[in-house]
Design a protein around this motif. Structure first.
Motif, PDB file in Angstrom:
ATOM      1  N   ALA A  92     -10.322  -5.799  -6.821  1.00 20.33           N
ATOM      2  CA  ALA A  92      -9.892  -4.684  -5.979  1.00 20.33           C
ATOM      3  C   ALA A  92     -10.371  -4.870  -4.540  1.00 20.33           C
ATOM      4  N   GLN A  93     -11.632  -5.252  -4.366  1.00 23.22           N
ATOM      5  CA  GLN A  93     -12.176  -5.430  -3.026  1.00 23.22           C
ATOM      6  C   GLN A  93     -11.485  -6.580  -2.290  1.00 23.22           C
ATOM      7  N   PHE A  94     -11.248  -7.672  -3.009  1.00 25.22           N
ATOM      8  CA  PHE A  94     -10.603  -8.828  -2.382  1.00 25.22           C
ATOM      9  C   PHE A  94      -9.167  -8.496  -1.968  1.00 25.22           C
ATOM     10  N   GLY A 114     -10.212   3.039  -8.714  1.00 25.27           N
ATOM     11  CA  GLY A 114     -10.967   1.838  -9.041  1.00 25.27           C
ATOM     12  C   GLY A 114     -10.404   1.068 -10.214  1.00 25.27           C
ATOM     13  N   GLY A 162     -12.456   0.006 -13.576  1.00 25.87           N
ATOM     14  CA  GLY A 162     -13.112  -0.310 -12.315  1.00 25.87           C
ATOM     15  C   GLY A 162     -14.620  -0.418 -12.429  1.00 25.87           C
ATOM     16  N   GLN A 188      -6.291   3.738  -6.002  1.00 20.94           N
ATOM     17  CA  GLN A 188      -7.256   3.994  -4.934  1.00 20.94           C
ATOM     18  C   GLN A 188      -7.621   5.472  -4.820  1.00 20.94           C
ATOM     19  N   ARG A 210     -13.781  -4.821 -10.047  1.00 24.94           N
ATOM     20  CA  ARG A 210     -14.220  -4.384  -8.711  1.00 24.94           C
ATOM     21  C   ARG A 210     -14.023  -5.488  -7.688  1.00 24.94           C
ATOM     22  N   LEU A 211     -14.347  -6.729  -8.085  1.00 26.45           N
ATOM     23  CA  LEU A 211     -14.192  -7.860  -7.178  1.00 26.45           C
ATOM     24  C   LEU A 211     -12.735  -8.069  -6.795  1.00 26.45           C
ATOM     25  N   GLU A 224       0.860  -1.177   0.000  1.00 23.66           N
ATOM     26  CA  GLU A 224       0.000   0.000   0.000  1.00 23.66           C
ATOM     27  C   GLU A 224       0.898   1.229   0.000  1.00 23.66           C
ATOM     28  N   GLN A 256      -7.785  -5.534  -1.432  1.00 24.39           N
ATOM     29  CA  GLN A 256      -7.747  -4.540  -0.363  1.00 24.39           C
ATOM     30  C   GLN A 256      -8.091  -5.168   0.979  1.00 24.39           C
ATOM     31  N   GLY A 257      -9.086  -6.041   0.983  1.00 20.98           N
ATOM     32  CA  GLY A 257      -9.446  -6.720   2.226  1.00 20.98           C
ATOM     33  C   GLY A 257      -8.346  -7.649   2.712  1.00 20.98           C
TER      34      GLY A 257
END
Length: 322
Positions: free
Chosen positions: A160-162, A103, A151, A85, A157-158, A56, A164-165
């Motif tokens: 990116a979310q995965f 995104g 994005g 981001q 999107r999936l 990050e 980042q989490g």
């Protein structure tokens, strides 16, 4: 093992070199060039899942380059998925250029020269993975570098979310052990998700509206930075000088994932004052003079704002540096 570093504790004239050295030590040999006269700031936090790393990064406007000579001497052989981001990013490799908005994502190949330009303060998540690991699940990955993955697409999107989490979990000590069945399953899932997004997403052409936003943002930031000494500078004045409405200017900053332009103006004034407080060039100037030179005409207000931003008064900050 997690790695975290910031330029905040480094003297202003050493920050860019410090950041370059830390990135080179941690990831790969690069060159970097600041794109703004404002004091340089950067933060980086890296965590690993076996040989896949999640980095990050946030930084002031900067260009990162890897030329043929650096490629030849490098011992790294990775693909890097760059997930934007905040702010803007321009990725250039193998004759292709991708402009990333918040995104969006793009793949880079570490064994080929590249340029990555951040014309605005930006934040990005970079997933470093061994080339062979991605090629095992996507045989033509080498052909998919420097292509904008929008994005707006569900698979992107999936991913990116995965990512980042997963990065957030890895940065919590002990949340996920490196190695073992769980780590192996998560690594496999991450690579397969990336392969799916790369396979599913056609190269997304940049839309005229996006180009217009990018150009207006660049002009606004340049104008603000050139007029910091003007105590009458307001966002209404900036918008007027750029022949757009104030509302339009505010929306452009928001669309690019940035704080409002009024906040950007305030931060730039404080950052320039902070740099002046530690610079030998301003050693003969009083704190009040420095404040006036950067658009502050109320010293008490300036001092309170400085302390709120940096945890100490301007005088305390200067004394600590001398």
């Amino acid at each position: 093992m997690n790695t975290d570093f910031s330029t905040d504790s480094v003297a202003a004239d050493r920050r860019l070199a410090y950041w370059r050295d830390m990135v080179c030590t941690t990831f790969a040999d690069i060159e970097c060039r600041a794109l703004s006269n404002a004091p340089f700031h950067a933060r980086l936090a890296d965590s690993g899942l076996d040989d896949v790393h999640f980095c990050e990064s946030s930084a002031s406007p900067v260009q990162i380059s890897k030329n043929d000579a650096l490629v030849r001497r490098s011992t790294h052989s990775n693909f890097m998925l760059c997930i934007q981001q905040e702010g803007l990013c321009v990725v250039d490799q193998c004759g292709r250029e991708a402009r990333l908005f918040p995104g969006d994502a793009a793949l880079l190949d570490s064994i080929r020269p590249y340029h990555v330009t951040f014309p605005t303060p930006s934040r990005q998540l970079i997933v470093h993975m061994p080339r062979e690991a991605l090629l095992n699940v996507l045989s033509d990955a080498e052909r998919r570098n420097a292509q904008r993955l929008s994005g707006a697409r569900g698979t992107v999107r999936l991913v990116a979310q995965f990512m980042q989490g997963l990065s957030a979990q890895l940065h919590r000590d002990g949340a996920i052990g490196s190695g073992g069945a769980v780590a192996g399953a998560l690594k496999t899932g991450a690579l397969e998700l990336i392969a799916s997004a790369l396979s599913d997403a056609d190269p997304a052409g940049e839309q005229p509206a996006q180009i217009a936003r990018y150009r207006l943002l660049y002009r606004a930031r340049r104008y603000i930075e050139s007029q910091l000494a003007n105590p009458e500078l307001t966002i209404d004045l900036v918008a007027s000088q750029l022949s757009v409405s104030t509302r339009r200017l505010q929306q452009v900053f928001k669309d690019c994932g940035l704080e409002p332009p009024s906040r950007y103006l305030w931060q730039q004034r404080l950052e320039h004052c902070k740099a002046a407080c530690e610079s030998p060039e301003f050693a003969q100037h009083s704190i009040g003079d420095i404040a006036l030179m950067h658009g502050f005409n109320d010293f008490s207000h300036f001092s309170r704002s400085f302390k709120a931003a940096y945890g100490c008064t301007p005088r305390e900050y200067r004394n600590a540096r001398n």
